[in-house]
Design a protein around this motif. Structure first.
Motif, PDB file in Angstrom:
ATOM      1  N   ARG A  92     -19.019 107.755  41.565  1.00 48.94           N
ATOM      2  CA  ARG A  92     -17.590 107.670  41.249  1.00 48.94           C
ATOM      3  C   ARG A  92     -17.184 106.213  41.014  1.00 48.94           C
ATOM      4  O   ARG A  92     -16.416 105.913  40.093  1.00 48.94           O
ATOM      5  CB  ARG A  92     -16.789 108.269  42.403  1.00 48.94           C
ATOM      6  N   LYS A  93     -17.704 105.297  41.836  1.00 50.13           N
ATOM      7  CA  LYS A  93     -17.376 103.875  41.709  1.00 50.13           C
ATOM      8  C   LYS A  93     -17.866 103.317  40.374  1.00 50.13           C
ATOM      9  O   LYS A  93     -17.144 102.572  39.691  1.00 50.13           O
ATOM     10  CB  LYS A  93     -18.020 103.107  42.869  1.00 50.13           C
ATOM     11  N   VAL A  94     -19.095 103.681  39.982  1.00 46.42           N
ATOM     12  CA  VAL A  94     -19.661 103.206  38.710  1.00 46.42           C
ATOM     13  C   VAL A  94     -18.832 103.720  37.536  1.00 46.42           C
ATOM     14  O   VAL A  94     -18.517 102.968  36.591  1.00 46.42           O
ATOM     15  CB  VAL A  94     -21.129 103.664  38.572  1.00 46.42           C
ATOM     16  N   ILE A  95     -18.449 105.005  37.588  1.00 41.05           N
ATOM     17  CA  ILE A  95     -17.645 105.582  36.503  1.00 41.05           C
ATOM     18  C   ILE A  95     -16.292 104.872  36.412  1.00 41.05           C
ATOM     19  O   ILE A  95     -15.811 104.548  35.309  1.00 41.05           O
ATOM     20  CB  ILE A  95     -17.447 107.096  36.725  1.00 41.05           C
ATOM     21  N   LEU A  96     -15.691 104.622  37.556  1.00 39.42           N
ATOM     22  CA  LEU A  96     -14.383 103.956  37.579  1.00 39.42           C
ATOM     23  C   LEU A  96     -14.486 102.549  37.004  1.00 39.42           C
ATOM     24  O   LEU A  96     -13.601 102.109  36.241  1.00 39.42           O
ATOM     25  CB  LEU A  96     -13.847 103.908  39.010  1.00 39.42           C
ATOM     26  N   GLU A  97     -15.559 101.826  37.327  1.00 40.71           N
ATOM     27  CA  GLU A  97     -15.747 100.472  36.794  1.00 40.71           C
ATOM     28  C   GLU A  97     -15.919 100.493  35.281  1.00 40.71           C
ATOM     29  O   GLU A  97     -15.405  99.618  34.569  1.00 40.71           O
ATOM     30  CB  GLU A  97     -16.957  99.821  37.453  1.00 40.71           C
ATOM     31  N   LEU A  98     -16.628 101.498  34.770  1.00 37.73           N
ATOM     32  CA  LEU A  98     -16.785 101.618  33.318  1.00 37.73           C
ATOM     33  C   LEU A  98     -15.469 101.998  32.660  1.00 37.73           C
ATOM     34  O   LEU A  98     -15.154 101.531  31.554  1.00 37.73           O
ATOM     35  CB  LEU A  98     -17.861 102.666  32.995  1.00 37.73           C
ATOM     36  N   LEU A  99     -14.693 102.832  33.331  1.00 44.36           N
ATOM     37  CA  LEU A  99     -13.387 103.221  32.783  1.00 44.36           C
ATOM     38  C   LEU A  99     -12.470 102.012  32.646  1.00 44.36           C
ATOM     39  O   LEU A  99     -11.662 101.929  31.720  1.00 44.36           O
ATOM     40  CB  LEU A  99     -12.726 104.254  33.701  1.00 44.36           C
ATOM     41  N   MET A 100     -12.603 101.061  33.562  1.00 41.92           N
ATOM     42  CA  MET A 100     -11.757  99.869  33.530  1.00 41.92           C
ATOM     43  C   MET A 100     -12.051  99.007  32.311  1.00 41.92           C
ATOM     44  O   MET A 100     -11.214  98.206  31.893  1.00 41.92           O
ATOM     45  CB  MET A 100     -11.958  99.050  34.805  1.00 41.92           C
ATOM     46  N   GLU A 101     -13.257  99.169  31.728  1.00 45.67           N
ATOM     47  CA  GLU A 101     -13.631  98.400  30.549  1.00 45.67           C
ATOM     48  C   GLU A 101     -13.420  99.196  29.268  1.00 45.67           C
ATOM     49  O   GLU A 101     -13.665  98.703  28.167  1.00 45.67           O
ATOM     50  CB  GLU A 101     -15.102  97.986  30.657  1.00 45.67           C
ATOM     51  N   ASP A 102     -12.973 100.427  29.413  1.00 44.61           N
ATOM     52  CA  ASP A 102     -12.852 101.337  28.282  1.00 44.61           C
ATOM     53  C   ASP A 102     -11.400 101.429  27.850  1.00 44.61           C
ATOM     54  O   ASP A 102     -10.488 100.898  28.485  1.00 44.61           O
ATOM     55  CB  ASP A 102     -13.398 102.717  28.683  1.00 44.61           C
ATOM     56  N   GLU A 103     -11.178 102.206  26.779  1.00 43.28           N
ATOM     57  CA  GLU A 103      -9.806 102.366  26.304  1.00 43.28           C
ATOM     58  C   GLU A 103      -8.971 103.210  27.261  1.00 43.28           C
ATOM     59  O   GLU A 103      -7.764 103.336  27.093  1.00 43.28           O
ATOM     60  CB  GLU A 103      -9.782 102.999  24.912  1.00 43.28           C
ATOM     61  N   PHE A 104      -9.632 103.822  28.273  1.00 41.27           N
ATOM     62  CA  PHE A 104      -8.860 104.500  29.290  1.00 41.27           C
ATOM     63  C   PHE A 104      -7.973 103.511  30.025  1.00 41.27           C
ATOM     64  O   PHE A 104      -6.904 103.840  30.522  1.00 41.27           O
ATOM     65  CB  PHE A 104      -9.801 105.175  30.313  1.00 41.27           C
ATOM     66  N   ALA A 105      -8.479 102.279  30.155  1.00 45.11           N
ATOM     67  CA  ALA A 105      -7.764 101.267  30.931  1.00 45.11           C
ATOM     68  C   ALA A 105      -6.623 100.663  30.121  1.00 45.11           C
ATOM     69  O   ALA A 105      -6.683 100.567  28.905  1.00 45.11           O
ATOM     70  CB  ALA A 105      -8.735 100.181  31.367  1.00 45.11           C
ATOM     71  N   ARG A 106      -5.614 100.245  30.825  1.00 47.34           N
ATOM     72  CA  ARG A 106      -4.499  99.564  30.202  1.00 47.34           C
ATOM     73  C   ARG A 106      -4.634  98.069  30.428  1.00 47.34           C
ATOM     74  O   ARG A 106      -5.703  97.568  30.746  1.00 47.34           O
ATOM     75  CB  ARG A 106      -3.189 100.093  30.805  1.00 47.34           C
ATOM     76  N   ASP A 107      -3.560  97.331  30.277  1.00 47.86           N
ATOM     77  CA  ASP A 107      -3.614  95.887  30.462  1.00 47.86           C
ATOM     78  C   ASP A 107      -4.084  95.539  31.863  1.00 47.86           C
ATOM     79  O   ASP A 107      -3.826  96.266  32.832  1.00 47.86           O
ATOM     80  CB  ASP A 107      -2.226  95.275  30.226  1.00 47.86           C
ATOM     81  N   ASP A 108      -4.775  94.408  31.961  1.00 48.13           N
ATOM     82  CA  ASP A 108      -5.267  93.896  33.246  1.00 48.13           C
ATOM     83  C   ASP A 108      -6.228  94.870  33.922  1.00 48.13           C
ATOM     84  O   ASP A 108      -6.272  94.983  35.150  1.00 48.13           O
ATOM     85  CB  ASP A 108      -4.101  93.579  34.203  1.00 48.13           C
ATOM     86  N   ASN A 109      -7.008  95.565  33.106  1.00 53.20           N
ATOM     87  CA  ASN A 109      -8.013  96.501  33.634  1.00 53.20           C
ATOM     88  C   ASN A 109      -7.418  97.532  34.602  1.00 53.20           C
ATOM     89  O   ASN A 109      -8.022  97.913  35.594  1.00 53.20           O
ATOM     90  CB  ASN A 109      -9.138  95.745  34.354  1.00 53.20           C
ATOM     91  N   TYR A 110      -6.234  97.991  34.255  1.00 52.10           N
ATOM     92  CA  TYR A 110      -5.575  98.976  35.104  1.00 52.10           C
ATOM     93  C   TYR A 110      -5.861 100.374  34.575  1.00 52.10           C
ATOM     94  O   TYR A 110      -5.593 100.673  33.410  1.00 52.10           O
ATOM     95  CB  TYR A 110      -4.060  98.722  35.130  1.00 52.10           C
ATOM     96  N   VAL A 111      -6.448 101.221  35.408  1.00 50.87           N
ATOM     97  CA  VAL A 111      -6.733 102.596  35.015  1.00 50.87           C
ATOM     98  C   VAL A 111      -5.562 103.473  35.441  1.00 50.87           C
ATOM     99  O   VAL A 111      -5.147 103.432  36.606  1.00 50.87           O
ATOM    100  CB  VAL A 111      -8.032 103.104  35.697  1.00 50.87           C
TER     101      VAL A 111
END
Length: 277
Positions: A92-111
């Motif tokens: 779950r942690k790895v997926i969340l970290e990848l999401l923070m770098e993806d278009e899922f994330a908003r400004d300032d790496n906010y998911v």
């Protein structure tokens, strides 16, 4: 949201797998690798990840079957439930970290919170499935071991015609005493024993209850027409029996199995003769 978490996981499977496997390598796995080699540990991790990924595409029944087979092996290795739950937590942690770098994330790496919640909803059923299957598999394994231990805990072994030995090892409680009595009486009849030696050399503690059970077993053997010898009476056990005021007047006792066997042969009108060259 254009893509669901499940779609994201399928599309980024290789990245997730690499990040998770690297993370699992970095985590201290010494208690687990003491049981198997590091290569086997890595292989088990890869297999586990493949099964988790199949959750997206397999039917619930097929997924559970594969998970049951894997967890059964985990239990047989003696690995704790924390191995599985930690693995899902790190995934779950790895997926969340990848999401923070993806278009899922908003400004300032906010998911977005809804994305995090969807990830939790994806992981939670797997958590529950793991816990349920592990608990069931562990219970089944313990029950099988208990049955096997009971079968081996009080064997009656024929050593000569009409002479049998029951070696006792470990602590004797009420449940085990019942098994000893049952095996003893069945064995005496089955082997047509005239003399039975109960060897308590391997019994670490002889208290009032243990002595009572042994005397009961001896009396039961006498009632079915055989003689009973209790062997392996160590000095400390003899002292304990005396201090407890337990009377063994009606029971033949010997300090070792060898001496007991010699006495059993005498009772059956036989003896050991040395063969000289």
């Amino acid at each position: 949201m254009e893509r669901s978490i499940q779609q994201y996981i399928i599309e980024h499977r290789q990245e997730i797998a690499k990040g998770w496997l690297d993370t699992m390598k970095d985590v201290s796995a010494e208690p687990l690798t003491n049981v198997v080699s590091e290569n086997v540990y890595v292989s088990m991790n890869s297999e586990f990840l493949d099964i988790i990924f199949s959750h997206q595409i397999e039917s619930p029944e097929h997924f559970r079957t594969k998970l049951e087979e894997f967890i059964e092996r985990v239990v047989k290795l003696g690995w704790p439930l924390t191995y599985l739950t930690r693995a899902i937590r790190l995934l779950r942690k790895v997926i969340l970290e990848l999401l923070m770098e993806d278009e899922f994330a908003r400004d300032d790496n906010y998911v977005p919170m809804e994305t995090v919640q969807e990830l939790e909803l994806w992981a939670e059923p797997i958590y529950h499935e793991l816990e349920d299957i592990y608990a069931t598999s562990w219970e089944n394994t313990i029950n099988l071991q208990k049955v096997a231990l009971q079968e081996l805990s009080a064997p009656l072994i024929p050593i000569f015609d009409n002479i049998t030995v029951m070696p006792l090892v470990g602590t004797i409680d009420t449940e085990r005493a019942s098994i000893i009595m049952e095996n003893l009486l069945e064995g005496v009849v089955k082997h047509r024993s005239e003399v039975v030696l109960i060897d308590i050399t391997g019994v670490p503690v002889v208290d009032t209850m243990v002595a009572h059970h042994i005397i009961q077993a001896s009396e039961a053997v006498r009632l079915v027409g055989a003689k009973c010898l209790i062997v392996g009476i160590r000095p400390e056990i003899a002292q304990t029996i005396v201090n407890l005021g337990i009377r063994l007047d009606q029971v033949i006792t010997k300090n070792s199995l060898r001496v007991g066997v010699e006495r059993a042969l005498e009772i059956t009108n036989r003896q050991i003769i040395s063969m000289e060259e």
